[in-house]
Design an enzyme around this catalytic site. Sequence first.
Site, mmCIF file in Angstrom:
data_model
loop_
_atom_site.group_PDB
_atom_site.id
_atom_site.type_symbol
_atom_site.label_atom_id
_atom_site.label_comp_id
_atom_site.label_asym_id
_atom_site.label_seq_id
_atom_site.Cartn_x
_atom_site.Cartn_y
_atom_site.Cartn_z
ATOM 1 N N THR A 127 0.827 -1.206 0.000
ATOM 2 C CA THR A 127 0.000 0.000 0.000
ATOM 3 C C THR A 127 0.862 1.256 0.000
ATOM 4 O O THR A 127 0.631 2.188 -0.767
ATOM 5 C CB THR A 127 -0.946 -0.016 1.216
ATOM 6 N N LYS A 172 8.657 10.599 20.895
ATOM 7 C CA LYS A 172 8.833 11.412 22.119
ATOM 8 C C LYS A 172 7.485 11.699 22.751
ATOM 9 O O LYS A 172 7.370 12.571 23.610
ATOM 10 C CB LYS A 172 9.514 12.732 21.765
ATOM 11 N N HIS A 194 -10.258 -1.011 4.443
ATOM 12 C CA HIS A 194 -9.086 -0.836 3.577
ATOM 13 C C HIS A 194 -9.656 -0.592 2.167
ATOM 14 O O HIS A 194 -9.604 -1.461 1.292
ATOM 15 C CB HIS A 194 -8.211 -2.094 3.632
#
Length: 318
Positions: free
Chosen positions: A55, A82, A132
């Site tokens: 994809t 982070k 999808h």
Amino acid sequence: MKHLLSIEDLSAAQIHHLLELTDHMVEVSSRPIPKVPALRGKNVVSLFFEDSTRTRTSFDTAAKRLSADTMNFAISSSSVNKGESLRDTIETISAMGVDAFVVRHKSSGAPQMVTRWTNASIINAGDGWHQHPTQALLDCFTIRTSLNRRDGFDGLHIAIVGDIKHSRVARSDVQAFAALGARVTLVAPPTLLPPSLDGWPVEVSHDLDALLPHLDVLYLLRVQRERMDDALLPSLDEYSAMYGLTPARAARMAPHALVMHPGPMNRGVEMVADPGELPGSVILNQVTNGVAVRMAVLFWLLGSGADLKSSDLKGDAS
Ligand code: CP
């Protein structure tokens, strides 16, 4: 349409339109220089929070063939590590000027949430177990071209076999195949079916061998071991014995029938035969068609895709 989040958002007419647009993109892709200026000046950002081979690379290739600028956001070396939130990540990249985000995320509904934080178009490249949509479109395009079914799938019998419960591909394909008129049968052990199939336009079987000679398309799904919290299968060997495509099973299919798989395959589990030895295998055609389908989707959302102009796809991308 501004976004492509789910096959449910598309009418049958819109699916047909995207497949016709894909025909044009196949023609562009066959040129010696497969590049057109249709999306020149547009910026397409791939944001994959989950792994992908097909994809991600096909969206990147599709955007480049349409002359869009592309940015591949590497999660592993980003400030997500982070603790930066999805919202802050989207707002930060949007501030650089983005026309479309291609989003894959392990959480169902994440691409829908992202639409609230940016003015860019959002294309769902796979969210959790949910949807999808471009996989379903490329699967429809592959069946349409391989079985010469330009007008729809009336009379076709498609079996989707395997881990339906965890599969966004199954959810998207069922909706797309049924919208085009196919009869769809889900084949799986009870533990790999969703708890409820209310509203799904499908039949269910646990007996692949009885169905095999009557199918036009055998669509195998990957057993998604990474999404299974519980022991849903006694063993992979038993799964293979009941539902794996062996050479003997392949020999019982109709001569015209297709074998499909979205990839990546578990060889020796759902795919026991060598797909390269199966005359009906269109698995690599699915991959090839993925580029053209994604070109069509990008063009539809960012270009003049609802009303193709003759100048859109002329080859002057220099
Ligand atoms: N079919 C599919 O979505 O493959 P990738 O995970 O490699 O993108």
